[in-house]
Scaffold this active site. Structure first.
Site, PDB file in Angstrom:
ATOM      1  N   GLY A  78      -4.270  -4.680   5.790  1.00 23.65           N
ATOM      2  CA  GLY A  78      -3.205  -4.478   6.771  1.00 23.65           C
ATOM      3  C   GLY A  78      -3.474  -3.225   7.574  1.00 23.65           C
ATOM      4  N   GLU A 136     -11.153   0.705  -3.495  1.00 21.22           N
ATOM      5  CA  GLU A 136     -11.458   0.334  -2.115  1.00 21.22           C
ATOM      6  C   GLU A 136     -12.092   1.508  -1.372  1.00 21.22           C
ATOM      7  OE1 GLU A 136      -7.935  -1.212  -0.268  1.00 21.22           O
ATOM      8  OE2 GLU A 136      -8.777  -1.154   1.756  1.00 21.22           O
ATOM      9  N   ASP A 138     -13.887  -1.934   2.697  1.00 24.24           N
ATOM     10  CA  ASP A 138     -12.972  -2.151   3.820  1.00 24.24           C
ATOM     11  C   ASP A 138     -13.706  -1.669   5.081  1.00 24.24           C
ATOM     12  OD1 ASP A 138     -11.003  -1.909   5.786  1.00 24.24           O
ATOM     13  OD2 ASP A 138      -9.600  -0.736   4.602  1.00 24.24           O
ATOM     14  N   LYS A 173      -1.039  -0.860  -4.446  1.00 25.62           N
ATOM     15  CA  LYS A 173      -2.268  -0.135  -4.083  1.00 25.62           C
ATOM     16  C   LYS A 173      -1.886   1.306  -3.828  1.00 25.62           C
ATOM     17  CE  LYS A 173      -4.746  -0.060   0.301  1.00 25.62           C
ATOM     18  NZ  LYS A 173      -5.485  -0.889   1.290  1.00 25.62           N
ATOM     19  N   ASP A 188      -7.203   2.979  -3.033  1.00 25.82           N
ATOM     20  CA  ASP A 188      -7.941   2.993  -1.761  1.00 25.82           C
ATOM     21  C   ASP A 188      -8.193   4.444  -1.367  1.00 25.82           C
ATOM     22  OD1 ASP A 188      -9.026   2.610   0.737  1.00 25.82           O
ATOM     23  OD2 ASP A 188      -7.277   1.587   1.596  1.00 25.82           O
ATOM     24  N   LYS A 223     -10.103  -7.643   7.256  1.00 30.66           N
ATOM     25  CA  LYS A 223      -9.128  -7.307   8.313  1.00 30.66           C
ATOM     26  C   LYS A 223      -9.688  -7.882   9.601  1.00 30.66           C
ATOM     27  CE  LYS A 223      -7.506  -2.869   6.501  1.00 30.66           C
ATOM     28  NZ  LYS A 223      -7.789  -1.412   6.531  1.00 30.66           N
ATOM     29  N   SER A 225       0.853  -1.181   0.000  1.00 32.98           N
ATOM     30  CA  SER A 225       0.000   0.000   0.000  1.00 32.98           C
ATOM     31  C   SER A 225       0.892   1.236   0.000  1.00 32.98           C
ATOM     32  CB  SER A 225      -0.882  -0.047   1.251  1.00 32.98           C
ATOM     33  OG  SER A 225      -1.640   1.125   1.364  1.00 32.98           O
ATOM     34  N   LYS A 265      -2.952   4.951  -2.461  1.00 34.66           N
ATOM     35  CA  LYS A 265      -3.906   5.720  -1.668  1.00 34.66           C
ATOM     36  C   LYS A 265      -4.300   6.945  -2.493  1.00 34.66           C
ATOM     37  CE  LYS A 265      -4.089   3.523   2.314  1.00 34.66           C
ATOM     38  NZ  LYS A 265      -5.359   3.036   2.885  1.00 34.66           N
TER      39      LYS A 265
END
Ligand code: SMG
Ligand code: MG
Length: 367
Positions: free
Chosen positions: A288, A211, A236, A158, A186, A260, A132, A160
């Site tokens: 994570g 996400e 998520d 991934k 995400d 998660k 990430s 952000k």
């Protein structure tokens, strides 16, 4: 039989600040629970951050929950399963429940000489690793950071994103690294349904998923969004239990789920969500929360279940810390080995852990 419970607070610096749409983390405030008995100690690591920005939970709040409501429920013969039953009436506070349930589970599995992976039903001995990537100050820096992770061998990137750092960074990464790169984004709830047309511009970049674009509570709005955006929606923050997962899938709010364990109250619930998705043919992956080796070991066991068909945010220790509290998890050909020893299969280095610990209290057990 359980003989003692300790609550430990520690702090560890991250190798680099991690910026998301909700804030910047440069160190990890840690809370561990240690449950001892029958010659074994079981470990749990709390995933809550220091501030309630990712979700409503935060680490000091988890400590209060544990001291006032959760640890007092533990008896000498409490198991992870009986604990999960006994907290059903307590609303929310999933991260606080998860850390204690995990420590109980780890202890009982260690005593039974069984690994968490085999207990959960793991079918893989190593798992594919993604990474990430935080929001960077500009696109050039982003390309450099992504290049570094690709050089390390990560199999999926991934990014952000947030309003103002979305379409152009994704375009740049896609055009620099080509169409074979497994790429996803995400948003950590940073958009509104009114941004649907804007988010649909991401469809041009062949992403694996978007996400959590909208706020946690707006599950139904994600179903509306998915009528406008072709890229699969993954939830998520919204997925707090099997019930929410089932309903979100039923109404078409998402087609992929980030599991998660800390966010859903522990590994028992996480496995139920996995099993449900597996039956429905819904892909899941393991998220994570900047875990140290204790939390990471347990996540790797979960990520080895057959429904985890997408690479997770289960990165190597070096992605987070100069030195981990356990032996480091390392990347080999983009994969990390799943621990096979009893329980979570790994122990912290006691001296190093003590060196980053600022408080460790024994919490007396009720009878
Ligand atoms: O552990 O590699 C990790 C972090 C992965 O991006 C990550 N986690 O929303 O999925 C998420 C975030 C939550 C934590 S951000 C501080
Ligand atoms: Mg997320």
């Amino acid at each position: 039989m359980i003989e003692s419970i300790h609550l430990r607070r520690a702090r560890i610096e991250l190798v680099a600040p991690f910026r998301t749409s909700f804030g910047i983390e440069s160190a990890r405030e840690l809370l561990y629970i240690e449950v001892s008995g029958d010659g074994s100690t079981g470990w749990g690591e709390c995933v809550a951050m220091s501030e309630p920005m990712y979700s409503s939970e935060f680490v000091d709040g988890c400590e209060t929950m544990l001291r006032r409501f959760l640890i007092p429920l533990v008896r000498r013969n409490t198991t992870a399963e009986s604990f999960a039953d006994s907290v059903r009436g307590i609303r929310g506070h999933y991260m606080a429940k998860a850390v204690l349930e995990t420590a109980l589970l780890d202890r009982q599995l260690r005593s039974a000489n069984s690994s968490l992976g085999s207990f959960l039903g793991a079918t893989q001995s190593s798992v594919r690793s993604g990474v990430s990537v935080g929001i960077q100050q500009d696109i050039d820096s982003l390309i450099r950071v992504v290049q570094g992770y690709i050089d390390d061998g990560y199999l999926r990137i991934k990014l952000k994103i947030e309003p103002g750092f979305d379409i152009e960074p994704v375009r740049a990464v896609r055009s620099t690294f080509g169409s074979d790169l497994l790429l996803q984004v995400d948003a950590n709830s940073a958009y509104q349904l009114g941004d649907a047309e804007h988010l649909a511009r991401l469809d041009a970049f062949d992403l694996l998923l978007i996400e959590q674009p909208l706020p946690e509570e707006q599950v139904a709005s994600h179903a509306e969004l998915s009528k406008v955006v072709r890229t699969p929606i993954c939830l998520d923050e919204s997925i707090l239990s099997l019930e929410v997962a089932r309903e979100a899938l039923d109404i078409g709010a998402c087609s992929i789920i980030n599991i998660k364990p800390g966010r859903v109250g522990g590994y028992l619930e996480a496995k139920k969500i996995h099993d449900h998705c597996y039956e429905r043919g819904i892909a899941v992956w393991c998220g994570g929360m900047l875990e140290t080796g204790i939390g990471r070991a347990a996540n790797l066991a979960l990520a080895a279940l057959p429904g985890f068909t997408l690479p997770g945010d289960t990165s190597a220790s070096a992605r987070y810390f100069r030195r981990d509290v356990t032996a480091p998890f390392v990347l080999k050909d983009g994969r990390i080995d799943v621990p096979t020893g009893p329980g979570i299969g790994i122990d912290p280095d006691p001296d190093f852990l003590d060196s980053i610990t600022h408080r460790r209290d024994e919490i007396p057990l009720s009878n």
